[in-house]
Design a protein around this motif. Structure first.
Motif, PDB file in Angstrom:
ATOM      1  N   PHE A  21      48.903  16.080  42.612  1.00  0.00           N
ATOM      2  CA  PHE A  21      49.234  15.458  43.905  1.00  0.00           C
ATOM      3  C   PHE A  21      49.014  13.962  43.719  1.00  0.00           C
ATOM      4  N   ASN A  22      49.909  13.324  42.998  1.00  0.00           N
ATOM      5  CA  ASN A  22      49.760  11.913  42.643  1.00  0.00           C
ATOM      6  C   ASN A  22      50.195  10.988  43.775  1.00  0.00           C
ATOM      7  N   LEU A  23      49.460   9.923  43.930  1.00  0.00           N
ATOM      8  CA  LEU A  23      49.710   8.934  44.981  1.00  0.00           C
ATOM      9  C   LEU A  23      50.506   7.774  44.398  1.00  0.00           C
ATOM     10  N   ARG A  24      51.499   7.301  45.136  1.00  0.00           N
ATOM     11  CA  ARG A  24      52.346   6.219  44.633  1.00  0.00           C
ATOM     12  C   ARG A  24      52.580   5.167  45.706  1.00  0.00           C
ATOM     13  N   GLY A  80      55.802  22.652  53.134  1.00  0.00           N
ATOM     14  CA  GLY A  80      57.123  22.073  53.334  1.00  0.00           C
ATOM     15  C   GLY A  80      57.502  21.086  52.257  1.00  0.00           C
ATOM     16  N   ASP A  81      58.128  20.003  52.666  1.00  0.00           N
ATOM     17  CA  ASP A  81      58.613  18.993  51.740  1.00  0.00           C
ATOM     18  C   ASP A  81      57.482  18.522  50.830  1.00  0.00           C
ATOM     19  N   PHE A 123      53.586  16.569  45.759  1.00  0.00           N
ATOM     20  CA  PHE A 123      52.906  17.807  45.378  1.00  0.00           C
ATOM     21  C   PHE A 123      53.754  18.510  44.328  1.00  0.00           C
ATOM     22  N   LYS A 124      53.152  18.747  43.162  1.00  0.00           N
ATOM     23  CA  LYS A 124      53.840  19.479  42.098  1.00  0.00           C
ATOM     24  C   LYS A 124      52.996  20.698  41.753  1.00  0.00           C
ATOM     25  N   ASN A 184      44.585  15.859  40.015  1.00  0.00           N
ATOM     26  CA  ASN A 184      44.831  17.250  39.655  1.00  0.00           C
ATOM     27  C   ASN A 184      43.809  18.128  40.355  1.00  0.00           C
ATOM     28  N   TYR A 185      44.248  19.263  40.827  1.00  0.00           N
ATOM     29  CA  TYR A 185      43.357  20.144  41.568  1.00  0.00           C
ATOM     30  C   TYR A 185      43.351  21.516  40.920  1.00  0.00           C
TER      31      TYR A 185
END
Lengths: 115, 114
Positions: free
Chosen positions: B74-77, B53-54, B67-68, B24-25
């Protein structure tokens, strides 16, 4: 292309001694950064150069830390005198300079232990 | 000023299982967002980045991040973790108005069990 080079990789000194780290950025990268990474924390910016000028040194402890990039290429970070709390990994990074935001490329770091 | 929070200090997953690392930022405008990985004794390697963009970005080694804006996240999966993914992962935020500098989270250490 060659990556960011740093030396030495490891250094052990006693408190109150001095130490210097060297960084050579990726060729053509105008911006150079020095970060301090204390164990268990993320890297923290110490100083940012743009060519041979300082852009940001707000978090550099200037009473003991100094850095230079005289010819706008390689850079040296010095600590004099060192304290125990300076034990950390010192990372150098570089990036291009332009109108947009450019990603930073990191070197392998120098691990400093102050005893 | 920007700030980054990585709520999980350690995460352990089984090899082959899916992975999600949270980030979270805090920043007023649209930030530049990054995920870096650091193996022991190594420097930071860029996994992926979001500039615009996307909102779903693909990176190296099979990683992706979303990115939400509404959640400032900005969660990494990764759908299937490999033992070689064991490392420390850092989320970072940057902004042009702050001189291109990056602000990093404290990192998440990923352990992979076989």
């Amino acid at each position: 292309e060659a990556g960011v080079a740093q030396s030495p990789r490891y250094k052990i000194i006693e408190k109150r001694q001095s130490v210097a780290f060297w960084c050579n950025p990726i060729s053509g990268h105008a911006t150079l950064y020095w970060y301090q990474q204390i164990l268990g924390q993320g890297p923290k910016l110490l100083i940012q150069f743009q060519n041979n000028g300082v852009v940001d040194d707000s978090q550099l402890p200037k009473d003991r830390f100094s850095a230079e990039r005289l010819k706008g290429v390689d850079s040296t970070l010095k600590i004099q005198p060192a304290k125990l709390e300076d034990s950390a990994v010192y990372l150098c990074a570089s990036s291009r300079l332009g109108q947009t935001f450019y990603e930073q490329y990191f070197g392998p770091g120098t691990r400093l232990t102050v005893t | 000023a920007q700030s980054v929070t990585q709520p999980d200090i350690h995460i352990t997953v089984s090899e082959g299982a899916s992975l999600e690392l949270r980030c979270n930022y805090s920043y007023g405008a649209t930030p530049y967002l990054f995920w870096y990985v650091q193996s022991p004794g190594q420097g930071l390697q860029l996994l992926l980045k979001y500039f615009s963009g996307d909102t779903l970005v693909q990176g190296i080694k099979g990683f992706e991040a979303e990115f939400k804006r509404s959640q400032s996240s900005f969660n990494l999966r990764k759908p299937s973790v490999h033992w070689s993914d064991a490392a420390e992962y850092f989320c970072a935020v940057g902004a042009r108005e702050y001189g291109n500098k990056l602000v990093f989270g404290a990192g998440t250490i990923l352990r992979v069990k076989s």
